[in-house]
Design an enzyme around this catalytic site. Structure first.
Site, PDB file in Angstrom:
ATOM      1  CG  ASP A  45      -1.823   1.209   1.291  1.00 21.49           C
ATOM      2  OD1 ASP A  45      -2.957   1.098   0.796  1.00 21.49           O
ATOM      3  OD2 ASP A  45      -1.395   2.258   1.814  1.00 21.49           O
ATOM      4  CE1 TYR A  50       0.965   7.990   2.313  1.00 21.43           C
ATOM      5  CE2 TYR A  50       1.439   5.721   1.707  1.00 21.43           C
ATOM      6  CZ  TYR A  50       0.642   6.647   2.331  1.00 21.43           C
ATOM      7  OH  TYR A  50      -0.487   6.218   2.994  1.00 21.43           O
ATOM      8  CE  LYS A  75      -3.616   4.891   0.688  1.00 18.59           C
ATOM      9  NZ  LYS A  75      -2.186   4.510   0.692  1.00 18.59           N
ATOM     10  CG  HIS A 108      -4.364   9.927   0.331  1.00 22.08           C
ATOM     11  ND1 HIS A 108      -3.025   9.897   0.025  1.00 22.08           N
ATOM     12  CD2 HIS A 108      -4.451   9.473   1.601  1.00 22.08           C
ATOM     13  CE1 HIS A 108      -2.347   9.446   1.065  1.00 22.08           C
ATOM     14  NE2 HIS A 108      -3.185   9.191   2.037  1.00 22.08           N
TER      15      HIS A 108
END
Length: 276
Positions: A45, A50, A75, A108
């Protein structure tokens, strides 16, 4: 060791235990994800925000594991919501991951202040139809946003990924979404170290009874409650340890004792108040 799978509302199967890379240093991501894949994880994930999709992609490429054996989630970030921005966003994510498709693509955060999540989800419906993603879902949605999606789009989200751990069990939200076919995924499943979860008597007693670590007990609690969970760690030993949770089973009394730790204690951002 076989990880149980859950069948999503679109018929696709998702491994119930995965590996999360939130706040994993992009420079370390390939090494850490490689350790997870070596330990047996097949569900990874990540997210555009990120900043480590490329490292995930390098680890996947280096693993030699067949694509169909992997389940990859990423996401869509908040700034890319709307009608036009999601397509270049998913195309960029796929390029960074080195993949032709992801298994699950999520909005998200709902950003109710902007109120773009319905039209954004309609774009995700198109991506699923085109094969850019197999399943689509949401993250951090509360009941009002889910109700609006269900009323105004043609697809029930496959999952809602939410903050969930023993002190913040999200029982009411789960009772709303799961009967409607929306499976629950837990982020921050171990409380992100922001309270002494492992020192709680219910957790410590279960760990002692089963010869397990407190983390293994909490992960097992999630699994036995039907939650899709992905703990994270940066060390190979802990990564493997968190995967080794299928050799014991919590009793109903142990589950109930951990359930009793719920006190509505959010440790992460509030989707209704904290906007990014």
């Amino acid at each position: 060791m076989t990880v149980p799978t859950i069948t999503l509302n679109d018929g696709h199967e998702i491994p119930q235990l995965g590996f999360g890379v939130f706040k994993v240093d992009p420079a370390e991501t390939e090494r850490i994800v490689s350790s997870a894949l070596e330990a047996g994880y097949r569900h990874i994930d990540t997210a555009a925000i990120y900043g480590n999709e490329e490292g995930v992609g390098r680890a996947i490429a280096a693993s030699g594991i067949a694509r169909e054996e992997l389940f990859i989630t990423t996401k869509l970030w908040n700034s890319e919501q709307g009608t036009d921005a999601p397509r270049p966003a998913i195309e960029t994510s796929l390029q960074k991951l080195g993949l032709d498709y992801v298994d699950l693509y999520l909005i998200h955060w709902p950003r109710p202040d902007r109120d773009l999540y319905v039209e954004t989800f309609q774009q995700l419906e198109k991506f699923a139809a085109e094969g850019l993603t197999r399943s689509i879902g949401v993250s951090n949605f509360h009941q009002p946003q889910l109700e609006k999606l269900l009323a105004e789009t043609g697809t029930v989200p496959a999952v809602n990924q939410i903050e969930l751990h023993p002190a913040f069990a999200q029982t009411a939200l789960r009772e709303f979404q799961e009967p409607r076919g929306i499976h629950t995924e837990a982020w921050g499943p171990l409380g992100q170290g922001k309270y002494d979860l492992f020192g709680e008597k219910a957790v410590a007693d279960a760990a002692k009874a089963h010869g397990a670590t407190p983390a293994q007990v909490v992960i097992r609690w999630h699994l036995q409650k039907g939650i899709i969970v992905f703990p994270k760690s940066s060390t190979a030993e802990r990564i493997a340890e968190n995967f080794d949770v299928f050799g014991f089973e919590l009793t109903s009394d142990e589950i109930a004792a951990i359930d009793s730790l719920d006190r509505g204690q959010r440790v992460g951002a509030d989707p209704e108040a904290d906007f990014f």
